[in-house]
Design a protein around this motif. Sequence first.
Motif, PDB file in Angstrom:
ATOM      1  N   LYS A 133      -5.826  -1.233  -9.362  1.00  0.00           N
ATOM      2  CA  LYS A 133      -4.554  -1.957  -9.313  1.00  0.00           C
ATOM      3  C   LYS A 133      -3.421  -1.142  -9.912  1.00  0.00           C
ATOM      4  O   LYS A 133      -2.325  -1.047  -9.343  1.00  0.00           O
ATOM      5  N   ASP A 134      -3.659  -0.525 -11.083  1.00  0.00           N
ATOM      6  CA  ASP A 134      -2.617   0.256 -11.744  1.00  0.00           C
ATOM      7  C   ASP A 134      -2.235   1.501 -10.949  1.00  0.00           C
ATOM      8  O   ASP A 134      -1.107   1.996 -11.055  1.00  0.00           O
ATOM      9  N   GLY A 136      -1.965   1.512  -7.804  1.00  0.00           N
ATOM     10  CA  GLY A 136      -1.281   1.058  -6.596  1.00  0.00           C
ATOM     11  C   GLY A 136      -2.117   1.171  -5.341  1.00  0.00           C
ATOM     12  O   GLY A 136      -1.566   1.298  -4.243  1.00  0.00           O
ATOM     13  N   THR A 140      -5.097  -1.112   0.219  1.00  0.00           N
ATOM     14  CA  THR A 140      -5.026   0.136   0.977  1.00  0.00           C
ATOM     15  C   THR A 140      -6.447   0.625   1.221  1.00  0.00           C
ATOM     16  O   THR A 140      -7.386   0.283   0.490  1.00  0.00           O
ATOM     17  N   TYR A 217     -10.706  -5.455  -3.010  1.00  0.00           N
ATOM     18  CA  TYR A 217      -9.452  -4.715  -2.957  1.00  0.00           C
ATOM     19  C   TYR A 217      -8.579  -5.028  -1.744  1.00  0.00           C
ATOM     20  O   TYR A 217      -7.405  -4.649  -1.740  1.00  0.00           O
TER      21      TYR A 217
END
Length: 290
Positions: A133-134, A136, A140, A217
Amino acid sequence: MKIHNTRGGRIFDAANYVFLALIGIITLLPFVYVFAGSFASEAEITRRAFFVWPEQFSLASYEYIFSTQAFIRALVTTVLVTAVGTLIQLILTVTMAYPLAKRNLRGRQLILSLVVFAMVFSGGMIPTFLVVKDLGLLNTYWALILPAAINPFSLIIIKNFFQELPAELEESAKMDGATEVGILWRILLPLSKPVLATFALFYAVGIWNDFMSPLLYLSDNSKWTLQMYLRQVTAASDLLGTGNVDPAYVPPEQGIKFAVIVVATLPILIFYPFLQKHFAKGMLIGSVKG
């Protein structure tokens, strides 16, 4: 006298073959049933509890799933993610294993200790999710590839394989003016086909069958992989008798579920025979020395 030439040895061999054959048949029967059910009609699947050959072949299930945009998108996504992910994992593993194979590398033992530590202990699901998450990477395709880009076990095996190659190969290449990249690309990699083919298969199967990473994700269903689509089909079928589904919704038939399972499993079964000649040799190479 050898044991297999005695009467007791021959009886043991025969019993062993029969036992292993039964285990193999029992292992194959579920897949045979699913494969046969994917070509059967819904009425036959409901009427017959088990069969290995449909009474009447029907391609309706396959025609349905290949006519749906969601399935085609999930299939293409899975193929691309598997291909790119396998290539990236092989590149990163090889480029890290090659310098670690050199005993005069500074900090080598510390790095190897960290690799072994990472092989035994992992950060866990929640810390990994927070890292993704951090960075980004949520929602994806990179979230399906990068967190498992280097497998410590594969790294150690390939590193050991590089160590076992004759040092004279590298020395003669350096005398001819070859760089480290040139030695790796032109000499070591051509000699590493068995071990690379083996771990390419491992990586590809792992990515192809990965269900947890897309579940964690990917929130956009347009980016779902084949395993997520299979989960959706199975869950929709299971919800039919619970009353937790919209009455206007028509769930997938059992034959469609079987067809999706076959399509999700068949590619790996097709590619395995082409890599089988490298498989046993690749597993043994590099697994002896540390």
